[in-house]
Design a protein around this motif. Structure first.
Motif, short mmCIF file in Angstrom:
data_model
loop_
_atom_site.label_atom_id
_atom_site.label_comp_id
_atom_site.label_asym_id
_atom_site.label_seq_id
_atom_site.Cartn_x
_atom_site.Cartn_y
_atom_site.Cartn_z
N ALA A 6 0.81 -1.21 -0.15
CA ALA A 6 0.15 0.18 0.00
C ALA A 6 0.84 1.40 -0.22
N GLU A 7 1.77 1.30 0.73
CA GLU A 7 2.69 2.44 1.01
C GLU A 7 3.38 2.64 -0.40
N ASN A 8 3.67 1.98 -1.41
CA ASN A 8 4.35 2.06 -2.57
C ASN A 8 3.39 2.05 -3.76
N GLY A 9 2.21 1.96 -3.47
CA GLY A 9 1.09 2.09 -4.70
C GLY A 9 0.85 0.83 -5.28
N LEU A 10 1.03 -0.33 -4.67
CA LEU A 10 1.21 -1.75 -5.22
C LEU A 10 0.19 -2.63 -4.98
N LEU A 11 -0.78 -2.28 -4.16
CA LEU A 11 -1.61 -3.01 -3.39
C LEU A 11 -2.55 -3.88 -4.49
N GLY A 12 -2.69 -3.21 -5.51
CA GLY A 12 -3.50 -3.99 -6.51
C GLY A 12 -2.76 -4.88 -7.30
N GLU A 13 -1.50 -5.13 -6.96
CA GLU A 13 -0.73 -6.35 -7.49
C GLU A 13 -1.14 -7.47 -6.79
N LEU A 14 -1.87 -7.79 -5.67
CA LEU A 14 -2.16 -8.84 -4.79
C LEU A 14 -3.38 -9.30 -5.16
N HIS A 15 -3.55 -10.59 -5.36
CA HIS A 15 -4.89 -11.58 -5.43
C HIS A 15 -5.10 -12.34 -4.28
N GLN A 16 -5.96 -12.13 -3.30
CA GLN A 16 -6.04 -13.11 -2.31
C GLN A 16 -7.33 -14.09 -2.66
N ARG A 17 -6.83 -15.10 -3.41
CA ARG A 17 -8.03 -16.12 -3.93
C ARG A 17 -7.64 -17.33 -3.38
N GLY A 18 -6.77 -17.45 -2.75
CA GLY A 18 -6.43 -18.93 -2.02
C GLY A 18 -5.75 -19.67 -3.11
N ALA A 19 -5.40 -21.03 -2.81
CA ALA A 19 -4.79 -21.92 -3.69
C ALA A 19 -5.50 -23.21 -3.68
N LEU A 20 -5.09 -24.02 -4.73
CA LEU A 20 -5.76 -25.52 -4.85
C LEU A 20 -4.66 -26.45 -5.09
N THR A 21 -4.52 -27.54 -4.00
CA THR A 21 -3.54 -28.57 -4.20
C THR A 21 -4.32 -29.55 -4.88
N VAL A 22 -3.81 -30.13 -5.65
CA VAL A 22 -4.66 -31.27 -6.33
C VAL A 22 -3.64 -32.64 -6.28
#
Length: 414
Positions: free
Chosen positions: A124-140
């Motif tokens: 957030a402090e470097n203007g990069l918060l939009g780079e993160l996607h909190q969608r979890g992961a799937l192990t198969v």
């Protein structure tokens, strides 16, 4: 104003610089190629906070010979380098005892448990918060038997607060329709995240830090030593240039071992070269990072394409990359993603800094309290970078420690 030299322009070094600048330090970052290719640029992009189980676990060494003989296997060893690896592998084997796995998992969980608390403000402090996607992961898993073999590891993760949801094959394909019918079990871990593109993230973070006052010096550091007076540390570059500072932080990834020796400390650190292939037009769509458990590789949907990454190759820092490993990953991915257009991908290889106990080295040198170490994160550099930077900054400014740093101390290699 305290002057701190940070050696290494990867995600750990940049994260450390962020926290130091935030505390008011004058920061000089030194790297032989600050904008160049490194593990921080080419990784799979995962914020893998759920990964608290070390690489060495009970029974793993019995699988190694089979992996080495499998051309599509997750492990490769350059024969000419094998003898040099003996001390590292002996320690790696010891780290796989039940008691050590329990201890190491607790130490990894202590770091990973802080990740979002440190990473989100940094972004957030470097203007990069939009780079993160909190969608979890799937192990198969293709095999239910393989899933049952990993049951102890999933239980260990649960014991450290990792959320785990076990899915049937059909439920797994509902989440990710591109997966093949061969998938019989899935495990969803919602705390995992991924970034748009690790290279873009590192480039933009570096540019933001420069705008905030970071000084970057291009050079190859050959030695770090105590100064006779003040400032307290002298950093020597290959061209003979000297940089004087109050403190120095060694965050040079897989290249940190040479500097550690120049300071007088011991470490077991190896390059575990990783490979990946990125397809700009993959023909399939994933919503989140997918981990293919039996074959030990991942697929991540990045803004630059679908990245298929994994493999571990030990051959030292100077061996030429074997991009057949990247091609093998693409071939494996086609088994799990039958509609994948596995042609024309861009191959990459990079050096992960691997310790035998899967724990990074974070803390002061045993021989020079003005030198602080921040390297050896293996597969978790992007994940643990922001937290490592926060911990290092606290050491530099002698602030209270947020977690017990004893498990990550350089002295464990004495």
């Amino acid at each position: 104003m305290k002057h701190v030299v940070v050696i290494g322009a990867g995600i750990v070094g940049l994260s450390t610089a962020h926290h130091l600048l935030k505390e008011g330090a004058k920061v000089t970052l030194i790297d032989r190629d600050p904008k160049g290719d490194k593990a921080s640029f080419g990784n799979a992009g995962g914020i893998a906070v759920t990964e608290v189980v070390p690489a060495s676990v009970p029974g793993l060494m019995l699988k190694v010979p089979g992996w080495l003989l499998d051309p599509l296997g997750p492990l490769a060893l350059r024969p000419t380098y094998a003898a040099k690896l003996i001390p590292w592998f002996l320690r790696f084997s010891k780290a796989g005892s039940a008691s050590e796995v329990k201890r190491i998992a607790a130490a990894l969980a202590a770091l990973n448990g802080r990740v979002y608390e440190d990473l989100i403000p940094l972004l957030a402090e470097n203007g990069l918060l939009g780079e993160l996607h909190q969608r979890g992961a799937l192990t198969v898993y293709q095999s239910e038997a393989a899933f049952k073999q990993d049951a102890g590891q999933w239980d260990l993760k649960r014991s450290h607060g990792i959320e785990v949801s076990v899915l049937s094959g059909s439920e797994t394909r509902e989440m990710e329709p591109a997966l093949s019918q061969s998938i019989n079990v899935g495990v969803f871990t919602p705390q995992w995240s991924h970034v748009n593109d690790p290279k873009v993230l590192v480039d933009q973070l570096r540019e933001s830090l420069v705008s905030r006052g970071l000084t970057i010096v291009i050079g190859d550091v050959t030695r770090v030593q105590a100064s006779a007076g003040h400032p307290s540390v002298t950093v020597t570059l290959a061209n003979g240039h000297l940089v004087l500072a109050d403190k120095a932080v060694v965050a040079a990834g897989a290249w940190s071992g040479t500097l550690v020796k120049s300071i007088g400390d011991n470490v077991l650190l190896e390059s575990e070269r990783g490979y990946n292939t990125t397809f700009t037009d993959p023909g399939v769509k994933l919503s989140r990072e997918v981990v293919f458990a039996e074959r030990h590789f991942v697929a991540t949907p990045l803004s630059c394409g679908l990245r298929i990454g994994g493999a571990a190759e030990f051959g030292g820092l100077n061996a030429a990359a074997n991009f057949k490993r990247s091609q093998a990953l693409a071939k494996l991915a086609s088994i799990y993603l039958p509609d994948l257009k596995a042609e024309g991908g861009t191959s990459w290889a990079g050096h992960r800094p691997a310790t035998p106990d899967s724990l990074p080295v974070i803390g002061p040198s045993a021989h020079n309290a003005n030198v602080v170490y921040a390297f050896g994160h293996g597969h978790l550099g992007l994940t643990q970078g922001a937290t490592t930077g926060r911990l290092v900054s606290d050491i530099v400014f002698d602030k209270p420690r947020l977690i017990d740093l004893a498990p990550y101390a350089i002295t464990r290699f004495n």
